[in-house]
Write a protein that holds these residues in place. Structure first.
Motif, short mmCIF file in Angstrom:
data_model
loop_
_atom_site.label_atom_id
_atom_site.label_comp_id
_atom_site.label_asym_id
_atom_site.label_seq_id
_atom_site.Cartn_x
_atom_site.Cartn_y
_atom_site.Cartn_z
N PRO A 14 -48.57 -34.33 45.59
CA PRO A 14 -47.84 -34.66 44.35
C PRO A 14 -48.21 -36.05 43.85
N ALA A 15 -48.45 -36.16 42.55
CA ALA A 15 -48.88 -37.43 41.98
C ALA A 15 -47.71 -38.36 41.69
N THR A 16 -46.54 -37.80 41.40
CA THR A 16 -45.35 -38.60 41.10
C THR A 16 -44.15 -38.00 41.84
N PRO A 17 -43.10 -38.79 42.06
CA PRO A 17 -41.91 -38.24 42.72
C PRO A 17 -41.32 -37.04 42.00
N HIS A 18 -41.44 -36.99 40.68
CA HIS A 18 -40.85 -35.88 39.93
C HIS A 18 -41.50 -34.54 40.29
N GLU A 19 -42.75 -34.56 40.78
CA GLU A 19 -43.43 -33.32 41.14
C GLU A 19 -42.90 -32.73 42.45
N LEU A 20 -42.03 -33.45 43.14
CA LEU A 20 -41.48 -32.93 44.39
C LEU A 20 -40.65 -31.67 44.18
N VAL A 21 -40.17 -31.44 42.98
CA VAL A 21 -39.37 -30.23 42.72
C VAL A 21 -40.21 -28.98 42.92
N GLU A 22 -41.54 -29.12 42.93
CA GLU A 22 -42.43 -27.98 43.11
C GLU A 22 -42.89 -27.84 44.57
N HIS A 23 -42.35 -28.67 45.45
CA HIS A 23 -42.82 -28.70 46.83
C HIS A 23 -41.72 -28.34 47.82
N GLU A 24 -42.16 -27.98 49.02
CA GLU A 24 -41.26 -27.72 50.14
C GLU A 24 -40.94 -29.05 50.82
N THR A 25 -39.67 -29.33 51.05
CA THR A 25 -39.27 -30.57 51.71
C THR A 25 -38.44 -30.28 52.95
N ILE A 26 -38.36 -31.27 53.81
CA ILE A 26 -37.53 -31.21 55.01
C ILE A 26 -36.34 -32.13 54.77
N LEU A 27 -35.15 -31.59 54.83
CA LEU A 27 -33.96 -32.33 54.45
C LEU A 27 -33.23 -32.85 55.69
#
Length: 217
Positions: free
Chosen positions: A99-112
């Motif tokens: 992801p190029a910017t933090p806003h692109e994280l909505v398109e990624h899998e994350t560990i919470l």
């Protein structure tokens, strides 16, 4: 009795009972326990590892917690402030892209990571030059154990937002890649707590000084 009390205030000995945050215990304290006990051969260490603040001082000499200061009846000492780092394994970035910017994280899998106080995952915040915002991330893995979160991240499960303290070994080796380093102004404090006394025992002072020393390194 007065002589024994004076001796306990000046000699680092006996059993030190510490209630410590899991992240700090795993990433910082455990690798340095041998050095601390070698320095104080008359001391033994009893570690209680917990995320929770409720009753964190029950039966212990000192507690260590991340987050805002808590406990008006306690002596509170700030140890440090650590950056918050967003990171991922190379295998994840090869598979899903970086992801190029933090806003692109909505398109990624994350560990919470679950906030023990609320039971909900911590928000993912970003800051740069006074510009601060949260990103509404999504993930299929939520945990309150730092070792589990790091291992899942290393395996390529998803992107993880972590405290920088303790990540050096994986970042330096390239096992984890730091993302958005120009959006890493967010800081998280680490505090030590001990009961309100005029002069804490020598073992408490020795532990506080040692923690300050290793965190400074």
């Amino acid at each position: 009795a007065a002589g024994e009390a004076a001796g306990s205030a000046a000699t680092v000995s006996g059993k030190l009972r510490v209630n410590v945050d899991p992240w700090f215990a795993r990433m910082v304290l455990a690798p340095n326990v041998q050095a601390f006990l070698s320095r104080h051969p008359q001391l033994s260490l009893d570690l209680i590892v917990s995320n929770h603040r409720e009753e964190m001082m029950t039966g212990v000499d000192i507690a260590v917690r991340f987050g805002p200061a808590h406990g008006s009846s306690l002596i509170v000492r700030k140890i440090l402030e650590t950056r918050v780092v967003t990171c991922a394994a190379p295998s994840y970035l090869e598979r899903r892209g970086r992801p190029a910017t933090p806003h692109e994280l909505v398109e990624h899998e994350t560990i919470l990571f679950r906030d023990p106080q609320t039971g909900r995952p911590f928000a993912w915040g970003f800051g740069r030059g006074g510009d601060e915002f949260d990103v509404d991330v999504r993930g299929r893995v939520t945990t309150d154990d730092p070792s589990t979160a790091i291992e899942a991240c290393l395996s390529g499960q998803g992107i993880f937002q972590s405290l920088a303290l303790g990540l050096d070994r994986w970042l330096a080796a390239g096992d984890l890649i730091a993302l958005f380093e120009d959006w890493s102004d967010e800081l998280y404090p680490l505090y030590a707590y001990h009961p309100s006394r005029h002069l804490p025992p020598a073992k408490v002072r020795a532990f506080l000084d040692f923690v300050q020393e290793i965190c400074g390194r």
